[in-house]
Design a protein around this motif. Structure first.
Motif, mmCIF file in Angstrom:
data_model
loop_
_atom_site.group_PDB
_atom_site.id
_atom_site.type_symbol
_atom_site.label_atom_id
_atom_site.label_comp_id
_atom_site.label_asym_id
_atom_site.label_seq_id
_atom_site.Cartn_x
_atom_site.Cartn_y
_atom_site.Cartn_z
ATOM 1 N N LEU A 104 11.642 3.717 -4.865
ATOM 2 C CA LEU A 104 11.255 2.356 -4.503
ATOM 3 C C LEU A 104 9.754 2.246 -4.279
ATOM 4 C CD1 LEU A 104 14.174 1.350 -2.114
ATOM 5 C CD2 LEU A 104 13.911 0.865 -4.548
ATOM 6 N N LEU A 105 9.155 3.306 -3.773
ATOM 7 C CA LEU A 105 7.705 3.328 -3.586
ATOM 8 C C LEU A 105 7.005 3.055 -4.917
ATOM 9 C CD1 LEU A 105 5.645 4.226 -1.180
ATOM 10 C CD2 LEU A 105 5.350 6.260 -2.601
ATOM 11 N N VAL A 106 7.479 3.697 -5.974
ATOM 12 C CA VAL A 106 6.894 3.511 -7.303
ATOM 13 C C VAL A 106 7.168 2.097 -7.810
ATOM 14 C CG1 VAL A 106 6.905 4.304 -9.696
ATOM 15 C CG2 VAL A 106 7.108 5.967 -7.836
ATOM 16 N N ILE A 107 8.418 1.646 -7.686
ATOM 17 C CA ILE A 107 8.772 0.319 -8.191
ATOM 18 C C ILE A 107 7.990 -0.773 -7.467
ATOM 19 C CG2 ILE A 107 10.655 -1.377 -8.244
ATOM 20 C CD1 ILE A 107 12.517 0.951 -8.985
ATOM 21 N N ASP A 138 0.865 -1.184 0.000
ATOM 22 C CA ASP A 138 0.000 0.000 0.000
ATOM 23 C C ASP A 138 0.902 1.234 0.000
ATOM 24 O OD1 ASP A 138 -1.612 2.179 0.598
ATOM 25 O OD2 ASP A 138 -2.876 1.070 1.989
ATOM 26 N N PRO A 139 0.953 1.976 -1.118
ATOM 27 C CA PRO A 139 1.870 3.118 -1.193
ATOM 28 C C PRO A 139 1.566 4.214 -0.169
ATOM 29 C CG PRO A 139 0.354 3.102 -3.064
ATOM 30 C CD PRO A 139 0.190 1.795 -2.355
ATOM 31 N N PHE A 140 0.318 4.347 0.242
ATOM 32 C CA PHE A 140 -0.007 5.364 1.254
ATOM 33 C C PHE A 140 0.540 4.950 2.615
ATOM 34 C CE2 PHE A 140 -3.442 5.877 -1.901
ATOM 35 C CZ PHE A 140 -3.241 7.209 -2.215
ATOM 36 N N SER A 191 10.320 7.162 3.264
ATOM 37 C CA SER A 191 10.704 8.550 2.982
ATOM 38 C C SER A 191 12.157 8.859 3.332
ATOM 39 C CB SER A 191 9.772 9.522 3.706
ATOM 40 O OG SER A 191 9.878 9.347 5.117
ATOM 41 N N ASN A 192 12.684 8.213 4.364
ATOM 42 C CA ASN A 192 14.064 8.486 4.777
ATOM 43 C C ASN A 192 15.082 7.531 4.181
ATOM 44 O OD1 ASN A 192 13.319 10.665 6.451
ATOM 45 N ND2 ASN A 192 12.749 9.255 8.095
ATOM 46 N N PHE A 193 14.607 6.599 3.348
ATOM 47 C CA PHE A 193 15.533 5.635 2.761
ATOM 48 C C PHE A 193 16.292 6.267 1.598
ATOM 49 C CE2 PHE A 193 16.804 2.530 -0.362
ATOM 50 C CZ PHE A 193 17.405 1.548 0.403
ATOM 51 N N VAL A 202 12.892 6.453 -11.959
ATOM 52 C CA VAL A 202 12.463 5.050 -11.935
ATOM 53 C C VAL A 202 12.774 4.381 -13.265
ATOM 54 C CG1 VAL A 202 10.457 3.526 -11.807
ATOM 55 C CG2 VAL A 202 10.723 5.399 -10.161
ATOM 56 N N ASN A 203 12.553 5.114 -14.358
ATOM 57 C CA ASN A 203 12.931 4.593 -15.677
ATOM 58 C C ASN A 203 14.416 4.264 -15.719
ATOM 59 O OD1 ASN A 203 10.646 4.799 -17.927
ATOM 60 N ND2 ASN A 203 10.366 6.516 -16.523
#
Length: 273
Positions: free
Chosen positions: A111-114, A87-89, A96-98, A170-171
């Motif tokens: 990474l959230l997107v991937i 769950d991205p939310f 966020s701190n990674f 991300v691309n």
């Protein structure tokens, strides 16, 4: 850079075969990102762990391993379930701190997107292998077309709801060989999944290992040029293909096994310096 083959080896093939046998052992695993694949026994976890671990295989090896440990802790060492239920939310704050400090930074927002793209991939195909096999054709000489289709389809899924599209960053983490990127990390992931020995796990047995392309980074290209395996001056997919083609002269069925030998040669040269 000049590399002298030790006098006890009649040919370059003999030297590379010796290096392969020396470094292609279980001892290799704990100091390499593939350790995160071997952490699991379920094939679903193994391939997701491998895909994520390979994404961060950029920069200093110790930092690569530390960054992966942070992510696998976040996933509670259940990578397949984590991605399938991502769950991205919920995880936006956790990620966020990674930041993975490499040649260029890989941030939590990427990474959230991937992870969200992977979630949709698993929902549709059940596994990364099923998606790759959709684009794989054994008539093609290499995995180039299959890898390109694999990447394009992952990137075709919806971004997280807060985003209007897939960020360029991300691309960059999921490069397309059709654009002449060497795709080092993706080719390393494929080596892990396709080859089977004491290090590589061979989960994707449907893929012919003879069609793999060597994972090309600056280290591999530098040594390959010194060995006369490529004449190309820049690192690209074509360079990786040329190196692999020349390694096929030594082992037509498994040229990418020499990735271990080239890694080992780097270690040997470092010890001599």
């Amino acid at each position: 850079m000049k590399i002298d083959i030790p006098s006890e080896f009649p040919t370059l093939k003999d030297y590379l075969d010796w290096l392969f046998k020396k470094y292609n052992t279980p001892d290799f695993i704990n100091s390499d990102p593939i350790k995160f694949v071997h952490r699991f026994s379920n094939p679903q976890d193994m391939e997701v762990a491998g895909f994520i671990a390979s994404l961060l295989a950029m920069g200093n090896r110790k930092i690569i391993l530390l960054s992966n440990e942070k992510l696998f802790d976040l996933m509670e060492n259940k990578p397949y379930d984590f991605i399938l239920n991502f769950d991205p939310f919920w995880y936006e704050k956790s990620l966020s701190n990674f930041v993975h400090f490499a040649y260029r930074n890989i941030e939590g927002k990427d990474l959230l997107v991937i992870f969200y793209l992977l979630k949709q991939t698993l929902e549709k195909y059940g596994s990364l292998k099923n998606l790759f096999l959709k684009h794989y054709d054994e008539k093609h000489p290499t995995i180039k077309q299959a890898l390109s289709g694999f990447v394009k389809e992952i990137l075709s899924f919806n971004p997280p709801p807060k985003l209007n599209g897939i960020p360029k960053s991300v691309n960059g983490l999921l490069p397309d060989p059709e654009k002449n990127s060497p795709c080092k990390r993706l080719n390393m992931f494929l080596r892990w999944m396709v080859r089977k020995d004491s290090v590589d796990v061979g989960l994707w047995s449907e893929i012919d290992k003879a069609k793999l392309i060597i994972p090309l980074d600056t280290h591999v290209s530098k040594i390959s040029r010194a060995l006369g395996l490529t004449q190309r001056k820049t690192d690209s997919w074509k360079t990786a293909e040329e190196i692999t083609f020349n390694l096929k002269k030594f082992d037509p069925q498994d040229p990418v096994k020499y990735d271990f030998a080239i890694f080992g040669l780097g270690i040997e040269m470092k010890n001599l310096s």
